[in-house]
Structure formats: structure tokens, C-alpha cells
Design an enzyme around this catalytic site. Structure first.
Site, short mmCIF file in Angstrom:
data_model
loop_
_atom_site.label_atom_id
_atom_site.label_comp_id
_atom_site.label_asym_id
_atom_site.label_seq_id
_atom_site.Cartn_x
_atom_site.Cartn_y
_atom_site.Cartn_z
CG ASP A 1 82.84 68.43 20.45
OD1 ASP A 1 82.08 68.81 19.54
OD2 ASP A 1 83.03 69.09 21.49
CG ASP B 1 83.29 68.15 14.89
OD1 ASP B 1 84.20 68.86 15.36
OD2 ASP B 1 82.15 68.11 15.41
CG HIS C 1 78.13 74.96 19.16
ND1 HIS C 1 79.11 74.92 20.12
CD2 HIS C 1 78.71 75.49 18.05
CE1 HIS C 1 80.23 75.44 19.64
NE2 HIS C 1 80.02 75.77 18.38
CG ASP D 1 78.92 70.44 21.82
OD1 ASP D 1 79.25 69.28 21.50
OD2 ASP D 1 79.56 71.44 21.48
#
Length: 412
Positions: free
Chosen positions: A130, A133, A152, A155
Site C-alpha cells: 500500500d 505502489d 482507496h 483499502d
């Protein structure tokens, strides 16, 4: 449909071709695979000019960037697409929660210690992916709104997987503790994305404590459980006779939920404060509040379900449906931040949730047919969320000419 400039003529041609293929979808599947685009023309124009604006990072983030994430990012091959890193990390995060849930379908009883250890390592693997990237995207010149949607959007789903995972570790069961943990995880995250729709800044926490610290806490829970067993979380730590129901004792897992609740309230209040600071009048404030209706419907039913519909026969499908619905509305609010479109948009799955809940209150889910109907609704929610995510990713990928899995020159 009008092109927004010569540079984007190819983009609109690709969008037209994608929409033409969508029009061949069977009408019988329109409730989950609509022929209409998920993103309108104005939304795609907004995506063309969208710029990501991150919020503050914590001291721990700065340290990890210096000693781990940036050195690792510099060693990644240039051909590795940042979106592939995002999806790889998200797969690990989802696997961490699903692995433990597979061992403990009732979220009780405890998973094997090796599974707990693996789950903790997968959380840290996701954390690294995360972070790197974005570094890989900037290093290779592959930054795009598609990357933001994937990052997101994933996420939100990973947050749910983490919550289910540590609920298994703490033996929270299919009841109040697990539903409470989900609600207090969902609310601040979703409201932060809602805040971004109004301020343009995506915050992932405060300047002291943010998503990185939360991920370390989740990994710590798995490692502790792997080391000493799940019963440690049932250790009594606080006794308040007469102030709490039952014997008036809070165990460690309940204290953890209380701490999480306080943190969620603080973060949620901050999001509301920042949004209200951007509104000019009461009408705009009401419009902003109306945008938050989906999360409060979902959170309300999720919190009330184990209180008013206690019974493990309802717990599993209700939990699957709630998690899928959060994935859908989380992906929607992330997308709206980029497209600037009206929100919420019509969907079938979420309005059915209060109807299903009412059916449960009336005892209609207690029969064999009711149980099948509840599972059918849960499956529908999963398919609906997956279809929405895939459609949205395809539309942005086609319009921007950005490959999902490899780096190639953007097609304009």
C-alpha cells in the site's frame, strides 16, 4: 457525447466502444449488470483533470518511508505496474481475514496458531504494498486516477477483512462485539472519503496516529494470538459492578472495542467538522449530510441486527451482506471524489437491507425459506459489489487508456 478536447478524442472513442459492448448484456441481469454506464460523461471529464491531494502523514510513516518503503521502492523493476502491486497487496489483506474466518465460521473457537502468524504477516505485506505502489507510480510516471480508485477502493475492502480477522483472533463471535467492531472501523474511514468529496484532501488519519499505526495494531493482535492463544483476549481487566450489564466485568477484547470506539468518534467528528467548514449555508450542509445517508443506514442496521435479531442462524449471511454492502458504498464514495457526480446514486442492494431487517423482526427469516432468502440476498450483495467495482475500473481504464496490470504509454 462531446469530446473535451483533441487530446481526449481517442478516450471518448474507447468509452463509446465499451458502452456499446455493455449494451449487449442480458436485460434479465440488469439489476447487477446494468447496461447504463456507472460513470456519466461529466464524471469522466472530471476524471480527466483529477489530481490526488493526500492528507498529513504520521512520524511513523516518515520513518518507514526512510528506512523501508523508499529503499524497497527503488529496487522494484520498472516494468512492474503500480496497480498490480495494489492488487497483490489487497489480495494478501483479503486472504488474512478469509483464512481465519474459514477456520472459524462462527468467529469463535480460535484458528490454528500458524494461521494467526500468517495473517499477521499478510497484514504487514499489505501495508508495504500500500505504501510502495504510490512510490512506483511516481517513479515510473504511471500515476493516474485509476490507481487512486484501486488504491482507496481496495483499502475499504481490506479494512473489513482486517476487522473480521482480528475479531476471529479475539473470539468475538457472530454478535454484538463483531458488529460493533465493523461499525467503528467503517464509520471513520468512510467519513474520511466523504470529507475528501468536499475538501479535495484524502486524510487517512491524523498527524500522530493513522492507518499505518492501525495496521501494526492489527498485526500485533494476530502475533499475540499466535504466541499465547486466543483465550488471552478474554482476560478480565476492568470491573465496574452496577455500571455494566451482567457481572460488570470488561475483558480485554471489550476494552479494545471501547478504545476503538473512542478513536472512531474523534476521527468521525473531525471529518464532520472539516466538511461543515466548507459549506456556505444550511442548504449546502443538508446536502452534504444527505450524502452520508448510506453509511448511517448500513451502520445502523449492522449495529442493531445482533441486538434485536440474536441467533447465529442469522449471523453469517447478515455479516456477508453487510461487508459486501460496505465494499459497494466505499467504492462509490471513492469514485465520487474523482467524478464529482451526484451521490448517492440509486442501487437496489442497500435499500433492501432495512426491508430484510424488518422481515427478521417479523420472524419471517426464522423459517427455512427465510434462511434461504437471507443467503440469496447476501450473495446478491456480493455479486452487486463486485460488478460495480469491475465496471467502474473498466470505464476509467478504457477512458484514460491505462493498463491495469502493466506499464505502457498512455493512449490519448
Amino acid at each position: 457525447m462531446a469530446a473535451s478536447g483533441g487530446k481526449w478524442e481517442g478516450a471518448w472513442q474507447r468509452t463509446t466502444e465499451l458502452r456499446a459492448r455493455r449494451n449487449t448484456r442480458p436485460l434479465a441481469l440488469a439489476c447487477v449488470l446494468p447496461r447504463m454506464p456507472r460513470i456519466g460523461d461529466e464524471g469522466l471529464r472530471a476524471v480527466e483533470t483529477h489530481q490526488y491531494r493526500p492528507g498529513p502523514i504520521t512520524p511513523l510513516d516518515r520513518l518507514l518511508y526512510k528506512v523501508w518503503w523508499e529503499p524497497l521502492g527503488q529496487r522494484l523493476p520498472a516494468w512492474l505496474a503500480p496497480n498490480a502491486i495494489t492488487l497483490l497487496g489487497a489480495s494478501g489483506a483479503m486472504a488474512s481475514g478469509l483464512l481465519l474466518w474459514a477456520f472459524c465460521p462462527t468467529i469463535e473457537g480460535g484458528a490454528p496458531r500458524w494461521a494467526e502468524l500468517l495473517a499477521g504477516l499478510l497484514v504487514l505485506f499489505y501495508q508495504t504494498c500500500d505504501a510502495v505502489d504510490g512510490l512506483q507510480a511516481r517513479r515510473t510516471g504511471a500515476c493516474s486516477p485509476l490507481g487512486e480508485l484501486l488504491d482507496h477502493g481496495c483499502d475499504g475492502s481490506c479494512l473489513t477483512a482486517f476487522t473480521i480477522g482480528y475479531c476471529v483472533s479475539q473470539q468475538c463471535g457472530l454478535g454484538v462485539l463483531t458488529s460493533s467492531a465493523l461499525v467503528v472501523s467503517w464509520l471513520p474511514w468512510w467519513l474520511a472519503q466523504w470529507e475528501a468529496c468536499h475538501t479535495g484532501i484524502v486524510r487517512t488519519g491524523g498527524e500522530v496516529f493513522g492507518i499505518t499505526e492501525i495496521e501494526f495494531v492489527v498485526a500485533f493482535i494476530h502475533f499475540v494470538t499466535a504466541a499465547v492463544g486466543p483465550d488471552v483476549w478474554k482476560t478480565p481487566v476492568l470491573q465496574l459492578p452496577g455500571m455494566l450489564p451482567g457481572d460488570g466485568v470488561l475483558d480485554l477484547r471489550e476494552v479494545c472495542i471501547c478504545i476503538q470506539l473512542v478513536a472512531a468518534l474523534v476521527l468521525s467528528v473531525l471529518s464532520v467538522k472539516y466538511v461543515l467548514a466548507t459549506v456556505a449555508d444550511a442548504r449546502t450542509a443538508m446536502k452534504a449530510c444527505a450524502r452520508a445517508l448510506p453509511i448511517f443506514v448500513l451502520a445502523g442496521v449492522t449495529a442493531l441486527w445482533p441486538l434485536l435479531l440474536s441467533g447465529k442462524q442469522h449471523g453469517a449471511p447478515a455479516l456477508v451482506a453487510a461487508c459486501a454492502l460496505f465494499t459497494r458504498i466505499a467504492s462509490e464514495i471513492v469514485l465520487v471524489h474523482m467524478t464529482l457526480e451526484q451521490y448517492p446514486k440509486w442501487q437496489l442492494a442497500l435499500p433492501l437491507l432495512p426491508v430484510i431487517f424488518l422481515a427478521g423482526l417479523l420472524g419471517l427469516l426464522d423459517t427455512a425459506i427465510g434462511g434461504v432468502a437471507l443467503w440469496a440476498y447476501a450473495v446478491f450483495c456480493v455479486v452487486d459489489a463486485a460488478a460495480y467495482v469491475v465496471d467502474s475500473v473498466q470505464e476509467i481504464s478504457a477512458h484514460l487508456g491505462v493498463s491495469l496490470y502493466r506499464i505502457k504509454p498512455r493512449i490519448d
